[in-house]
Design a protein around this motif. Structure first.
Motif, PDB file in Angstrom:
ATOM      1  N   HIS A  47      37.670 -31.411 -18.283  1.00 48.63           N
ATOM      2  CA  HIS A  47      36.106 -31.785 -19.049  1.00 48.63           C
ATOM      3  C   HIS A  47      36.780 -33.125 -19.961  1.00 48.63           C
ATOM      4  N   LYS A  48      35.847 -34.188 -20.121  1.00 48.29           N
ATOM      5  CA  LYS A  48      36.286 -35.531 -20.480  1.00 48.29           C
ATOM      6  C   LYS A  48      36.477 -35.550 -21.911  1.00 48.29           C
ATOM      7  N   ASP A  49      35.622 -34.356 -22.594  1.00 44.86           N
ATOM      8  CA  ASP A  49      35.624 -34.410 -24.208  1.00 44.86           C
ATOM      9  C   ASP A  49      36.920 -33.210 -24.554  1.00 44.86           C
ATOM     10  N   THR A  50      36.838 -32.352 -23.897  1.00 44.07           N
ATOM     11  CA  THR A  50      38.066 -31.102 -24.172  1.00 44.07           C
ATOM     12  C   THR A  50      39.027 -31.182 -23.606  1.00 44.07           C
ATOM     13  N   ASN A  51      39.378 -31.945 -22.470  1.00 45.89           N
ATOM     14  CA  ASN A  51      40.498 -32.040 -21.437  1.00 45.89           C
ATOM     15  C   ASN A  51      40.940 -30.571 -21.221  1.00 45.89           C
ATOM     16  N   GLN A  52      39.982 -29.580 -21.082  1.00 48.62           N
ATOM     17  CA  GLN A  52      40.095 -28.346 -20.589  1.00 48.62           C
ATOM     18  C   GLN A  52      39.670 -28.354 -19.286  1.00 48.62           C
ATOM     19  N   PRO A  53      40.253 -27.468 -18.057  1.00 52.63           N
ATOM     20  CA  PRO A  53      39.691 -27.438 -16.920  1.00 52.63           C
ATOM     21  C   PRO A  53      38.162 -26.922 -16.888  1.00 52.63           C
ATOM     22  N   VAL A  54      37.273 -27.633 -16.097  1.00 51.92           N
ATOM     23  CA  VAL A  54      35.957 -27.237 -15.953  1.00 51.92           C
ATOM     24  C   VAL A  54      35.584 -25.931 -15.036  1.00 51.92           C
ATOM     25  N   PHE A  55      36.481 -25.824 -14.147  1.00 55.32           N
ATOM     26  CA  PHE A  55      36.496 -24.930 -13.130  1.00 55.32           C
ATOM     27  C   PHE A  55      37.898 -24.277 -12.755  1.00 55.32           C
ATOM     28  N   THR A  56      38.271 -23.353 -12.163  1.00 55.30           N
ATOM     29  CA  THR A  56      39.493 -23.025 -11.479  1.00 55.30           C
ATOM     30  C   THR A  56      39.665 -23.985 -10.475  1.00 55.30           C
ATOM     31  N   PRO A  57      40.797 -23.939  -9.875  1.00 51.66           N
ATOM     32  CA  PRO A  57      40.952 -24.918  -8.694  1.00 51.66           C
ATOM     33  C   PRO A  57      39.927 -24.443  -7.623  1.00 51.66           C
ATOM     34  N   GLU A  58      40.020 -23.429  -7.155  1.00 48.98           N
ATOM     35  CA  GLU A  58      39.261 -22.833  -5.998  1.00 48.98           C
ATOM     36  C   GLU A  58      37.765 -23.228  -6.438  1.00 48.98           C
ATOM     37  N   GLU A  59      37.050 -22.976  -7.426  1.00 48.14           N
ATOM     38  CA  GLU A  59      35.751 -23.304  -7.780  1.00 48.14           C
ATOM     39  C   GLU A  59      35.359 -24.753  -7.824  1.00 48.14           C
ATOM     40  N   ALA A  60      36.629 -25.444  -8.192  1.00 56.18           N
ATOM     41  CA  ALA A  60      36.594 -26.947  -8.262  1.00 56.18           C
ATOM     42  C   ALA A  60      36.173 -27.739  -6.807  1.00 56.18           C
ATOM     43  N   LYS A  61      37.079 -26.999  -6.011  1.00 50.39           N
ATOM     44  CA  LYS A  61      37.090 -27.360  -4.711  1.00 50.39           C
ATOM     45  C   LYS A  61      35.747 -27.165  -3.937  1.00 50.39           C
ATOM     46  N   HIS A  62      35.343 -25.923  -4.252  1.00 55.95           N
ATOM     47  CA  HIS A  62      34.027 -25.501  -3.570  1.00 55.95           C
ATOM     48  C   HIS A  62      32.763 -26.169  -3.826  1.00 55.95           C
ATOM     49  N   GLN A  63      32.905 -26.602  -5.372  1.00 53.93           N
ATOM     50  CA  GLN A  63      31.816 -27.520  -6.056  1.00 53.93           C
ATOM     51  C   GLN A  63      31.791 -29.006  -5.207  1.00 53.93           C
ATOM     52  N   ALA A  64      33.042 -29.458  -5.181  1.00 53.30           N
ATOM     53  CA  ALA A  64      33.181 -30.631  -4.557  1.00 53.30           C
ATOM     54  C   ALA A  64      32.758 -30.750  -3.220  1.00 53.30           C
ATOM     55  N   GLU A  65      33.304 -29.420  -2.119  1.00 52.74           N
ATOM     56  CA  GLU A  65      32.822 -29.534  -1.055  1.00 52.74           C
ATOM     57  C   GLU A  65      31.385 -29.377  -0.856  1.00 52.74           C
ATOM     58  N   ASN A  66      30.624 -28.836  -1.692  1.00 55.00           N
ATOM     59  CA  ASN A  66      29.113 -28.775  -1.445  1.00 55.00           C
ATOM     60  C   ASN A  66      28.519 -30.046  -2.040  1.00 55.00           C
ATOM     61  N   ILE A  67      29.160 -30.813  -2.729  1.00 54.43           N
ATOM     62  CA  ILE A  67      28.400 -32.219  -3.011  1.00 54.43           C
ATOM     63  C   ILE A  67      28.657 -32.890  -2.110  1.00 54.43           C
ATOM     64  N   LEU A  68      29.932 -33.111  -1.293  1.00 51.28           N
ATOM     65  CA  LEU A  68      30.293 -33.919  -0.169  1.00 51.28           C
ATOM     66  C   LEU A  68      29.251 -33.762   1.091  1.00 51.28           C
ATOM     67  N   LEU A  69      29.289 -32.328   1.229  1.00 50.13           N
ATOM     68  CA  LEU A  69      28.408 -31.624   2.521  1.00 50.13           C
ATOM     69  C   LEU A  69      26.994 -32.269   2.275  1.00 50.13           C
ATOM     70  N   ASP A  70      26.314 -32.033   1.119  1.00 48.48           N
ATOM     71  CA  ASP A  70      25.095 -32.659   0.648  1.00 48.48           C
ATOM     72  C   ASP A  70      24.889 -34.060   0.906  1.00 48.48           C
TER      73      ASP A  70
END
Length: 140
Positions: A47-70
Motif C-alpha cells: 500500500h502506498k501509504d502504509t507500506n503493508q502488503p495489499v494482498f497475499t502474493p497469490e491474491e496479488a498475482k490473481h488480481q493482476a492476471e484478471n486486470i491483464l486478461l480484461d
C-alpha cells in the motif's frame, strides 16, 4: 571494364539491400514481425501509504492476471522482490514484473490506471523497449 564494374556494383548493392530488408537468403521457418515495442511493467504490491502488503502474493498475482486478461487477453508475469531505502528505513515488497507485446501505450496506461487503484499504488513503473518479435516454429 568500368561499365562492367559499375553494373556489378549495382547488382551487389541491390542484392545486399534485398538480404537486409527481406532476408531472402535465410529461411529459418520463422515469421518475423516488424520492429515493435515490448512494455515491461513493475507493479509493487505494498500500500502506498502504509507500506503493508495489499494482498497475499497469490491474491496479488490473481488480481493482476484478471486486470491483464480484461485489457489484453494475455500476459507474461514474473515474480520479483523489490527493495529501497527511505531515510533510515529499508523496505521490501513483493513485485510483479509484467511483459506485454502487440499493444499500445494507451492500452498499457489504461491497465496501469486500474492497477494503481486496485493495488493502492502511487505509480506503476513502465518501460518501453524497442524489439523485434519472432514466432519461431522450428525447422520445417
Amino acid at each position: 571494364m568500368t561499365n562492367k564494374l559499375s553494373i556489378a556494383a549495382i547488382v551487389l548493392s541491390i542484392a545486399a539491400l534485398a538480404v537486409s530488408l527481406f532476408g531472402i537468403f535465410r529461411d529459418t521457418g520463422a515469421v518475423r514481425e516488424p520492429e515493435d515495442v515490448q512494455y515491461v511493467l513493475y507493479l509493487g504490491t505494498n500500500h502506498k501509504d502504509t507500506n503493508q502488503p495489499v494482498f497475499t502474493p497469490e491474491e496479488a498475482k490473481h488480481q493482476a492476471e484478471n486486470i491483464l486478461l480484461d485489457h489484453f487477453g494475455g500476459y507474461t508475469i514474473q515474480e520479483a522482490q523489490g527493495g529501497w531505502i527511505d531515510g533510515a528505513n529499508i523496505y521490501t515488497e513483493y513485485t510483479l514484473v509484467i511483459y506485454l507485446s502487440d499493444t499500445s501505450a494507451a492500452q498499457v496506461h489504461a491497465a496501469a490506471d486500474e492497477m494503481i487503484d486496485v493495488f493502492c499504488q502511487s505509480s506503476v513503473l513502465i518501460q518501453e523497449n524497442k524489439t523485434n518479435t519472432e514466432f519461431y516454429a522450428g525447422k520445417q
